[in-house]
Design an enzyme around this catalytic site. Structure first.
Site, short mmCIF file in Angstrom:
data_model
loop_
_atom_site.label_atom_id
_atom_site.label_comp_id
_atom_site.label_asym_id
_atom_site.label_seq_id
_atom_site.Cartn_x
_atom_site.Cartn_y
_atom_site.Cartn_z
N SER A 135 0.98 -1.30 -0.07
CA SER A 135 -0.05 -0.07 -0.21
C SER A 135 1.11 1.15 0.02
O SER A 135 1.88 1.45 0.93
CB SER A 135 -0.83 -0.20 1.27
N LYS A 161 -1.10 -0.87 -4.39
CA LYS A 161 -2.36 -0.12 -4.12
C LYS A 161 -2.12 1.34 -3.84
O LYS A 161 -1.02 1.77 -2.94
CB LYS A 161 -2.99 -0.80 -2.73
N LYS A 163 -3.09 4.98 -2.21
CA LYS A 163 -3.95 5.78 -1.61
C LYS A 163 -4.37 6.92 -2.57
O LYS A 163 -3.37 7.68 -2.92
CB LYS A 163 -3.36 6.34 -0.19
N ASP A 189 -7.32 2.96 -2.68
CA ASP A 189 -7.98 2.99 -1.43
C ASP A 189 -8.12 4.64 -1.17
O ASP A 189 -7.27 5.32 -1.13
CB ASP A 189 -7.21 2.38 -0.49
N GLU A 214 -11.26 0.94 -3.50
CA GLU A 214 -11.59 0.40 -1.95
C GLU A 214 -12.02 1.58 -1.18
O GLU A 214 -11.83 2.57 -1.21
CB GLU A 214 -10.17 0.05 -1.40
N ASP A 239 -14.07 -2.13 2.84
CA ASP A 239 -12.94 -2.25 4.07
C ASP A 239 -13.96 -1.77 5.43
O ASP A 239 -14.40 -2.53 5.95
CB ASP A 239 -11.80 -1.47 3.83
N LYS A 263 -9.96 -7.53 7.53
CA LYS A 263 -8.82 -7.17 8.53
C LYS A 263 -9.44 -7.79 9.84
O LYS A 263 -10.28 -7.21 10.37
CB LYS A 263 -8.67 -5.81 8.59
N GLY A 291 -4.44 -4.39 5.65
CA GLY A 291 -3.12 -4.52 6.85
C GLY A 291 -3.41 -3.16 7.74
O GLY A 291 -4.19 -2.13 7.26
O1 NPG Z 1 0.47 -2.35 4.75
O2 NPG Z 1 -0.37 -2.56 6.89
C1 NPG Z 1 -0.38 -2.10 5.72
C2 NPG Z 1 -0.95 -0.78 5.43
C3 NPG Z 1 -2.10 -1.03 4.44
O3 NPG Z 1 -3.15 0.87 3.65
C4 NPG Z 1 -3.10 0.24 4.57
N1 NPG Z 1 -3.88 0.42 5.63
O4 NPG Z 1 -6.94 1.75 5.24
O5 NPG Z 1 -6.13 0.08 4.57
C5 NPG Z 1 -6.12 0.96 5.23
C6 NPG Z 1 -4.76 1.30 5.60
C7 NPG Z 1 -4.60 2.27 6.89
C8 NPG Z 1 -3.57 1.91 7.78
C9 NPG Z 1 -5.55 3.11 7.23
C10 NPG Z 1 -3.40 2.58 8.87
C11 NPG Z 1 -5.31 3.54 8.47
C12 NPG Z 1 -4.07 3.49 9.25
#
Ligand code: NPG
Length: 369
Positions: A135, A161, A163, A189, A214, A239, A263, A291
């Protein structure tokens, strides 16, 4: 098993690079670790709640508070606690799924270690390696993003992915698709950054052959996602909206998603995560493991979950070095774009005492009942 003690640790791990989403910027990864101690075993759990309540209503302090005040006393008073009964023992508390997930994970780890069985085997894993995606956060510029994606692809990650948020969507997606070509498995996402009024704008992403988009809309706007789905070619993946097997069944029935991100930390634990997997499988909906920047403990459990048969898409289960200079367990490493699923008893990994001591900012031990 009878739980003799529970030790809570608040930890803070610096991230190798800041992680920016539509919700804010993370520089460090905080977590609450739950250590369950029984007569002849111990287990570890990790809460995915963050510094603030931007991703979910839960946050680190709320997790510590509800654990000490409400969730742990009945467990410490109970004669028998197992992974399958712990959710029931915590059932008098509404919500707080991230806190409950950490407790269930620790109990499951302790129990499975006592049998010598791995998380993967107990959940029904069908593979010993899982495809790893990454991500990629919002960056200050497109060239910076292209450099970051280049680095991840060189390491072997199997999908990217991005953001996105209003103002950082079409241009970065177009640039990545143009630079890396049609074969790149690419998804986006939004972390709920759009409204249904953005449907025509989001439909412009259809040109880039994305695997999925997402959580474009608010977590409670399941009907809005169903309406948006009718206006997009790109499949919608949910999600934040999916908090249980029941909410997954509802979202699927409404046509709000064609793919689900599972998750465990968000849905109350690995057992509910498996139920969501099963509901999705029964409805022909593929899933992938999300994650929350977990330490090696959560990563171990997530890799095991991702080895279930309906996890057909690469997850956000990346190698330890994507997040931390030093993980609190033996690091997870990328091998041919995959992570190995731990096969040892329980999670198959344990905190390294020196690293754990270094990242711990508080230790708390709630008293029984
Ligand atoms: O690789 O663990 C990872 C992060 C993956 O993008 C990721 N997590 O919305 O999915 C999500 C996002 C996130 C992470 C959102 C931390 C908020 C805090």
């Amino acid at each position: 098993m009878r739980i003799e003690r529970v030790v809570l640790r608040r930890v803070n791990l610096p991230l190798v690079s800041p992680f920016r989403t539509s919700l804010g910027i993370e520089y460090d990864k905080p977590a609450v670790l739950v250590q369950v101690i029984t007569k002849d075993s111990e287990g570890w759990g990790e809460s995915v709640s963050g510094f603030d309540a931007s991703y979910s209503s839960e946050y680190i302090e709320s997790t510590l508070d509800v654990l000490q005040r409400h969730l742990l006393p009945p467990l410490l008073a109970a004669e028998q606690v197992t992974a399958s009964t712990v959710a029931g023992l915590m059932g008098g508390v509404k919500g707080h799924r991230m806190a409950k997930a950490a407790v269930e994970m620790a109990v499951m780890d302790a129990e499975l270690r006592s049998y010598g069985m791995s998380f993967a085997t107990s959940m029904g894993a069908v593979t010993d390696r899982v495809a790893s995606g990454v991500s990629v956060g919002i960056m200050d510029s497109v060239p910076e993003l292209l450099d970051a994606v280049t680095g991840y692809l060189e390491q072997g990650y199997q999908r990217i992915k991005l953001k996105i948020e209003p103002g950082w969507d079409l241009a970065p997606v177009r640039a990545v698709r143009e630079r890396f070509g049609d074969d790149l498995v690419l998804q986006v996402d939004a972390n709920a950054a759009y409204t249904l009024g953005d449907a025509r704008h989001l439909a412009r992403l259809d040109a880039f052959d994305l695997l999925l988009i997402e959580q474009p809309l608010d977590e409670e706007d399941v009907r809005g996602h169903a309406e948006l789905a009718r206006q997009l070619v790109t499949p919608i993946c949910l999600d934040e909206s999916i908090v249980s097997a029941r909410s997954a069944a509802d979202a699927i029935a409404l046509g709000a998603c064609r793919i689900v991100n599972i998750k465990p930390g968000r849905v109350g634990g690995y057992l509910e995560a498996r139920r969501i997997h099963d509901v999705c499988a029964a409805n022909g909906i593929p899933v992938w493991c999300g994650g929350m920047l977990e330490t090696g403990l959560g990563r171990a459990g997530n890799a095991a979950l991702a080895a279930l048969p309906n996890f057909t898409l690469p997850g956000d289960v990346s190698a330890s070095d994507r997040y931390f200079a030093t993980d609190i367990t033996e690091p997870f490493v990328l091998r041919d774009g995959c992570l190995d699923v731990p096969s040892g008893p329980g999670l198959g990994v344990s905190p390294l005492p020196d690293v754990l001591a270094e990242v711990t900012t508080a230790v708390l031990e709630p008293a029984a009942g």
